[in-house]
Structure formats: C-alpha cells, structure tokens
Design an enzyme around this catalytic site. Structure first.
Site, short mmCIF file in Angstrom:
data_model
loop_
_atom_site.label_atom_id
_atom_site.label_comp_id
_atom_site.label_asym_id
_atom_site.label_seq_id
_atom_site.Cartn_x
_atom_site.Cartn_y
_atom_site.Cartn_z
N MET A 30 -23.55 -4.33 19.16
CA MET A 30 -23.04 -3.25 20.02
C MET A 30 -21.61 -2.93 19.64
O MET A 30 -20.80 -3.84 19.46
CB MET A 30 -23.09 -3.71 21.48
N ASN A 31 -21.29 -1.62 19.52
CA ASN A 31 -19.88 -1.23 19.59
C ASN A 31 -19.70 -0.13 20.62
O ASN A 31 -20.18 -0.33 21.75
CB ASN A 31 -19.23 -0.98 18.21
N ASP A 32 -19.04 0.93 20.34
CA ASP A 32 -18.56 1.87 21.37
C ASP A 32 -19.52 2.19 22.52
O ASP A 32 -20.70 2.44 22.28
CB ASP A 32 -18.26 3.25 20.76
N GLN A 48 -23.30 2.28 20.88
CA GLN A 48 -23.54 2.15 19.45
C GLN A 48 -24.27 0.83 19.23
O GLN A 48 -23.78 -0.23 19.63
CB GLN A 48 -22.21 2.18 18.69
N TRP A 56 -23.00 -4.65 12.24
CA TRP A 56 -23.02 -3.19 12.26
C TRP A 56 -23.99 -2.70 11.20
O TRP A 56 -24.08 -3.28 10.12
CB TRP A 56 -21.60 -2.66 11.97
N ARG A 158 -15.86 13.24 14.21
CA ARG A 158 -16.87 12.54 15.01
C ARG A 158 -16.47 12.31 16.47
O ARG A 158 -15.33 12.48 16.84
CB ARG A 158 -17.20 11.19 14.35
N ASP A 159 -17.47 11.84 17.22
CA ASP A 159 -17.32 11.34 18.60
C ASP A 159 -17.05 12.44 19.62
O ASP A 159 -16.04 12.42 20.36
CB ASP A 159 -16.20 10.27 18.68
N GLU A 214 -10.06 8.64 16.80
CA GLU A 214 -11.48 8.50 17.13
C GLU A 214 -11.67 8.60 18.64
O GLU A 214 -10.74 8.40 19.42
CB GLU A 214 -11.99 7.13 16.67
N TRP A 297 -12.68 -4.27 15.75
CA TRP A 297 -13.24 -4.26 14.39
C TRP A 297 -12.66 -5.41 13.57
O TRP A 297 -11.49 -5.75 13.71
CB TRP A 297 -12.93 -2.92 13.70
#
Ligand code: FRU
Length: 478
Positions: A30-32, A48, A56, A158-159, A214, A297
């Site tokens: 899992m990230n964001d 994510q 990842w 992105r995002d 980001e 990260w």
C-alpha cells in the site's frame, strides 16, 4: 483479476506488525490514500495497491469502507491496470459524487515500449460506479491527455484531486516544468467530469520548494483556502525537511477567474519520519478530514516478511488557528476508548511506570507542567533491549521522537521546535507498529513507524532534571 485475488486465502491481517485500528492492505503493498470520500452513508478509502507482493508494482486501487474511520472493511479491488492508457499503473487520484454515482479520477501510467523503460507517459482518466463497489472505466479515457501547458512535463503529470465549485468541476494535478524541473500545480476545469480544459498553472515552486509536486489537494478550511501537496526535492534546512520527501500546505486564495493561487509560505503537516501523500475529504457535517500514508519512500519496512507493506495514519481533522493548520485526531476515534486510567498531579523524581499504563495499542494523553520540568523523556514500547523515546527540553522548546532503539526498522530521530508558552500536552496514538504524537491540540504532529518486539509494552516516565511534573496522565486502552 479481482477473483484471483479474493480466492487467494492468504492474508496478512493479524500478523505481528499489522495495525488494529489503522487502515492497511489485507495483503501486499500500500502507498498513497486515493479517492477518500463519503458516499452512500459511509467513508470510502481507496489506495495505491500492489496485491501480488509486498513491494511496489503495477498499481491497482485497493478499496475499503468504514462508518467510523477506525474499523475498515476490505472490498474487491476497484480498478486494475488493464487498458492501453493505464497498462503500467492506475496511479493516485480522487473521488467525487455526481448524479448519485461515484466517479474516480486517476492517473493512467504507461511505459511505452519504445521508451525502453526509461520514460513514462501520464494522463488523467475516470471510472464510474453506481454502487460504490464495481467500477467501469470511461470509454473516452484519457479525459486529460496532456498537461495543456507547453512548459509542463508530460511524463510527471499525476494525482488529480477533483472538487466542485459554483456548479463546475475543478481538478488540481501534480506537475513540474520539463526543462528546469520546478514543481507546480496545474488547474483544470470541467462541466461534466468527461471534458476538461486547462485553466492555469495555479502555483509553482520558488526557492527550495522542490522539483516535483505530487498529490495536490485543495480545500476551504474555516473560511480560508488551502493547497496541500507533497513536494519532492526540498533540501534539509537544519532540523526541518529531514525526510526524503515532504508533505505540507500553503494558505492562500484561489482566483477562479485567472486560476492563480496566491499564497503564504509552505508549512509541514507532520514532523515524523513517515508521512506522505495525504488526502482530504469533507465529512457530512462539514469537517475536513485528512489521511496520509504512514510511511516514506525507500525506508525499510519489516512487515514485508509477513507479505504486506504500508499503512495509513489515523484520520485527522484539520482546523485553522492563528494562521496555521492544526491537526487533531478525528473525534470518531473516541469510539475506540475502552478502559480509562488516569492520574493527576504527579511529581516524579525517578523513572516511573504507572500502574495499568502499558501496552502496544492505545491512546496516552500527558499534560506536562513545563514551567517546573526542564527536561523529560517518555519511553514507549519498552522491552528488554528496546524503547522508543519522546524527549523534551524546555530551554530549546524541542520535542524529539527517537527511534534509534525502537526495534527492527529504521533508527533515527526527528525533531520539532514548538511555540513558546507554558503548555505541553501530548496525545499519543500507539498501534502495533506505529506512533503518532499530537502536540498541543494539533499545533504539530509527529508520525513514525516503529517495529518493536510484541512483548515490548512498558511505558516509562523519565525525569531528566530534578523532577517531571505532570498535571495529568490519561491512558485509554483500546
Ligand atoms: C506518491 C506517488 C504519486 C503516484 C503514486 C504511484 O507517493 O509517487 O505521485 O501517483 O505514488 O504509486
């Protein structure tokens, strides 16, 4: 794809570092936080996700829901990288309701073969659901095929975070300039979520504010407009900006005619080692709630040995006070409190354990008389060989989170300098592999992962001077 994952019986829930009341993936990476919203009577949190390993990989959107923001129900994966425009990842984005349907807006990430894995292309896409569970990607994707400004990079674009204002939809998208690597936010507008127009470069980095921005968010908090984002490339300045990437905010004013966000300085939202890519949503009663990724990260993640990686922070309510954002634990978290143990007016002259105050999960509130306490330590998750220490010195007004001896995982310290004043209240949330410290009603927050042995559960109050004067201590067992 969803079937394959759900028939795989193996999951990591309940393993030694797995949180009890924080959101985490059932298995895998899992990230964001993504698409955080309130829809059809409950909170939806997407994230994510790489379901096939604790590393990842091609990003999916994991999905969970909650009514109280601390008990999370895992749902099938919402979107997977299965189209030409998102084949290498469905990257971060947001959610919004329109005509009763839930729309996700995300970044399609593609590594064209001709680029030989060196470069990628990023575009903005949508998916839609009538039940909040099953999502269908829009046949006209991508809905934003390029950044719309010739100086903006089409590789780092992105995002999207979408919101509605005066009957129109707006989205802020993370970006940088192509030639000279300056972080910036692009603003788009739309009548219907399907057709989008470039509006402006809403804000751009100056000085030490980074080469890429980001995960932008735009919000109105207590009547003020705020841009929240995660800049990469800020250089460390003394004790500030020690993490590899940062997350923070700028208070300002968005001119909807020009699309320009005029703003004040950048401030961090959290001073711990592990906090990134936060996303906000508005509750039905008008509060702004933030959830961030409680990781960073390139850090060591010992939970990978149990086939999962990454977790979210507790939800935090953002408030504006004295021209700054204060973050306080969402009031829903009070629902976790079971047994209450409290002490008043303690004058400690030697390291002290307080009866019934110990554990690996719970909420500890300590109100210190800093007028009479020059320095102290609060040791958490203490075991035979390990401890995580909150250290404070009144002369410097410095609060330090020391995880050099926390157990497995990274060992470092993080510091925050507090505003002058007599008061020091710490509200600490402990879960199996995390600590989050809310200082003086949210003036500052420090969030870090820690990986002690399961048996390390003591809490010790340590005077570093004549005495440690405590107005009150409360411990809520969860
Ligand atoms: C932030 C981020 C986003 C991107 C996602 C990919 O942590 O780099 O910019 O969309 O992660 O997983």
């Amino acid at each position: 794809m969803n079937e394959k994952i759900s028939t795989d019986k193996k999951n990591s829930i309940g393993t030694k570092f797995y949180p009890v009341y924080h959101a985490a993936p059932p298995v895998g990476w899992m990230n964001d936080p993504n698409g955080f919203c309130f829809y059809n009577g409950e909170y939806h949190l997407f994230y994510q996700h790489h379901p096939y390993s604790a590393e990842w990989g091609p990003m999916h959107w994991g999905h969970m829901t909650s009514k109280n923001l601390f008990e999370w129900k895992h749902l099938p994966i919402a979107i997977a990288p299965d189209r030409f425009y998102d084949k290498d990842g469905c990257f971060s984005g947001s959610a919004i309701e329109k005509d009763g349907q839930l729309y996700l807006m995300y970044t399609g990430h593609v590594i064209p073969n001709v680029f030989k894995q060196k470069l990628h292309l990023q575009t903005q896409c949508i998916a839609r659901s009538a039940d909040g569970i099953n999502f269908e990607k829009f046949s006209g994707n991508p809905v934003i095929g390029n950044p719309g400004d010739h100086r903006a990079s089409k590789y780092d674009f992105r995002d999207p975070k979408v919101w509605k204002h005066d009957g129109k939809f707006y989205a802020v998208v993370g970006s940088k300039t192509e030639e000279d690597d300056v972080g910036q936010i692009i603003l788009f507008e739309s009548e219907d979520l399907e057709h989008w127009n470039f509006k402006s470069i809403a804000a751009r980095a100056t000085e030490n504010l980074g080469y890429m921005w980001e995960c932008p968010n735009f919000a109105t908090i207590d009547g003020k407009e705020v841009l929240i984002f995660s800049p990469q490339g800020i250089k460390q300045e003394g004790i500030v900006y020690q993490n590899v990437y940062q997350s923070g905010y700028m208070i300002g004013n968005l001119n909807y005619e020009t699309g320009i966000f005029t703003h004040e300085d950048f401030h961090l939202l959290d001073y711990g080692s592990d906090f990134y890519a936060p996303q906000i949503t508005e509750t039905p009663d008008g509060r702004t709630i933030l959830i961030g990724w409680l990781d960073m990260w390139y850090e060591k993640m010992p939970e990978q040995e149990d086939d999962w990686a990454g977790m979210m922070t507790v939800p935090r309510e953002l408030r504006l006070k004295d021209g700054k954002i204060f973050s306080v634990p969402a009031k829903e978290l009070e629902g976790l409190r079971k047994e209450k143990i409290s002490y008043e007016k303690l004058s400690l002259t030697e390291p002290t354990k307080l009866e019934k105050i110990s554990g690996d999960i719970g909420e500890l509130i300590v109100d210190v008389d800093t007028g009479k306490t020059p320095a102290f330590g609060i040791e958490l998750r203490v075991g035979e060989k390990e401890k995580t220490i909150i250290e404070y010195t009144e002369a410097e007004k410095l609060l330090i989170l020391n995880r050099k001896r926390s157990g497995k995982g990274p060992g470092d310290t993080r510091e925050v300098e507090l505003n002058p004043g007599k008061k020091l209240t710490l509200r600490i949330y402990l879960d199996k592999s995390s600590v989050e410290i809310f200082i003086n009603d949210g003036e500052a927050v420090m969030s870090s992962r820690i990986y002690p042995d399961e048996s390390s559960r003591d809490i010790i109050f340590v005077p570093w001077g004549n005495s440690f004067e405590i107005n009150s201590v409360t411990f809520y067992k969860f």
